[in-house]
Design an enzyme around this catalytic site. Structure first.
Site, PDB file in Angstrom:
ATOM      1  N   ARG A   1      16.934  71.004  62.633  1.00  0.00           N
ATOM      2  CA  ARG A   1      18.481  71.547  62.919  1.00  0.00           C
ATOM      3  C   ARG A   1      19.333  70.974  63.652  1.00  0.00           C
ATOM      4  NH1 ARG A   1      19.581  76.332  60.707  1.00  0.00           N
ATOM      5  NH2 ARG A   1      17.513  76.791  60.010  1.00  0.00           N
TER       6      ARG A   1
ATOM      7  N   HIS B   1      31.823  87.348  56.288  1.00  0.00           N
ATOM      8  CA  HIS B   1      30.303  87.847  55.946  1.00  0.00           C
ATOM      9  C   HIS B   1      30.674  89.135  55.099  1.00  0.00           C
ATOM     10  CE1 HIS B   1      26.152  89.027  56.699  1.00  0.00           C
ATOM     11  NE2 HIS B   1      26.561  90.164  57.010  1.00  0.00           N
TER      12      HIS B   1
ATOM     13  N   LEU C   1      23.895  84.997  65.282  1.00  0.00           N
ATOM     14  CA  LEU C   1      24.389  85.321  63.838  1.00  0.00           C
ATOM     15  C   LEU C   1      25.058  86.509  63.568  1.00  0.00           C
ATOM     16  CD1 LEU C   1      23.840  83.833  61.043  1.00  0.00           C
ATOM     17  CD2 LEU C   1      21.841  85.555  60.976  1.00  0.00           C
ATOM     18  N   ASP C   2      26.082  86.255  62.958  1.00  0.00           N
ATOM     19  CA  ASP C   2      27.109  87.255  62.118  1.00  0.00           C
ATOM     20  C   ASP C   2      27.490  88.524  63.321  1.00  0.00           C
ATOM     21  OD1 ASP C   2      24.776  87.481  59.563  1.00  0.00           O
ATOM     22  OD2 ASP C   2      26.629  86.203  59.667  1.00  0.00           O
TER      23      ASP C   2
HETATM   24  C1  GRF Z   1      30.371  85.345  49.653  1.00  0.00           C
HETATM   25  O1  GRF Z   1      29.744  86.303  49.378  1.00  0.00           O
HETATM   26  C2  GRF Z   1      30.833  85.218  51.107  1.00  0.00           C
HETATM   27  O2  GRF Z   1      30.978  86.486  51.383  1.00  0.00           O
HETATM   28  C3  GRF Z   1      29.663  84.514  51.679  1.00  0.00           C
HETATM   29  O3  GRF Z   1      29.173  83.634  50.692  1.00  0.00           O
HETATM   30  C4  GRF Z   1      29.250  84.068  49.510  1.00  0.00           C
HETATM   31  C5  GRF Z   1      29.630  82.917  48.463  1.00  0.00           C
HETATM   32  O4  GRF Z   1      30.892  82.527  48.963  1.00  0.00           O
HETATM   33  N1  GRF Z   1      30.053  84.038  52.938  1.00  0.00           N
HETATM   34  P1  GRF Z   1      31.717  81.389  48.062  1.00  0.00           P
HETATM   35  O5  GRF Z   1      32.140  81.828  46.915  1.00  0.00           O
HETATM   36  O6  GRF Z   1      30.920  80.238  48.212  1.00  0.00           O
HETATM   37  O7  GRF Z   1      33.218  81.069  48.993  1.00  0.00           O
END
Ligand code: GRF
Length: 202
Positions: free
Chosen positions: A64, A108, A143-144
């Site tokens: 990572r 999120h 995270l989040d």
């Molecule tokens: C979505 O649910 C978003 O909230 C999360 O990833 C999912 C896909 O997002 N972060 P996207 O269509 O790739 O923008």
């Protein structure tokens, strides 16, 4: 102002931001769309819009820390004022997140602090909540968890499945994220004591 957007797949949030920036004539440019996956659908949309794209594939790196180090070099090559995570499915290490402190946003699909992590719509259905939603927040090493910029509530309806709930939330994501990014571009976001104030005018 220069904006770099990171995606991992479809990139529907990135597309919403790109389109809104164009129609609303933001004083900012999306200078690059970067993905950790070469097969990310969103890269095609970005290229078709004439936006530079790049791929930093996590599978090409042993760990990572080395992935993040390579990603940072590519991101900083575009000299961004703001880094937008939009459906970016990698957890970033603390050094990378701290490098972009106060200028990295994420979206999120839940009303944080409820339902961090993955499968948020399943978590919401299993918890039996009547109100779900979406959060845009500044990214911190936890995270989040960073300072919340904006949220929108979405009702959970009888018979909702993960898919129906996800679709209803996604519609709100595509409205909320561009607004939050525009507030940043307009210098209206102030972080104080881990909370965000949105100034009427800069
Ligand atoms: C979505 O649910 C978003 O909230 C999360 O990833 C999912 C896909 O997002 N972060 P996207 O269509 O790739 O923008």
């Amino acid at each position: 102002r220069s904006i770099v957007i990171l995606i991992s797949g479809r990139g529907s949030n990135m597309q919403a931001i790109v389109r809104t920036a164009q129609t609303e004539q933001w004083p900012a440019r999306i200078v690059a769309v970067i993905s950790n996956r070469a097969d990310a659908e969103g890269l095609k949309f970005a290229a078709a819009q004439g936006i530079p794209t790049a791929v930093v594939a996590n599978k090409d790196y042993p760990d990572r820390a080395q992935f993040d180090a390579a990603l940072r070099v590519v991101i900083d090559g575009f000299v961004p004022d703001l880094v937008v995570l939009a459906g970016f499915m990698r957890i970033l290490t603390a050094p990378l997140v701290e490098h972009y402190a106060g200028r990295m946003l994420n979206i999120h699909p839940s009303l944080l602090p409820s339902f961090t992590g993955m499968a948020t719509h399943r978590q919401a259905l299993e918890a039996g909540v009547k109100v779900h939603g979406v959060t845009v927040h500044f990214v911190t090493p936890t995270l989040d968890h960073g300072p919340i910029v904006a949220q929108v509530a979405v009702p959970v309806l009888e018979g909702d499945t993960e898919q129906s709930l996800e679709q209803r939330v996604l519609i709100e994501e595509h409205q909320l994220y561009p607004r939050a990014v525009r507030w940043f571009v307009e210098n209206r976001l102030v972080i104080e004591d881990g909370r965000v104030r949105i100034n009427a005018d800069p």
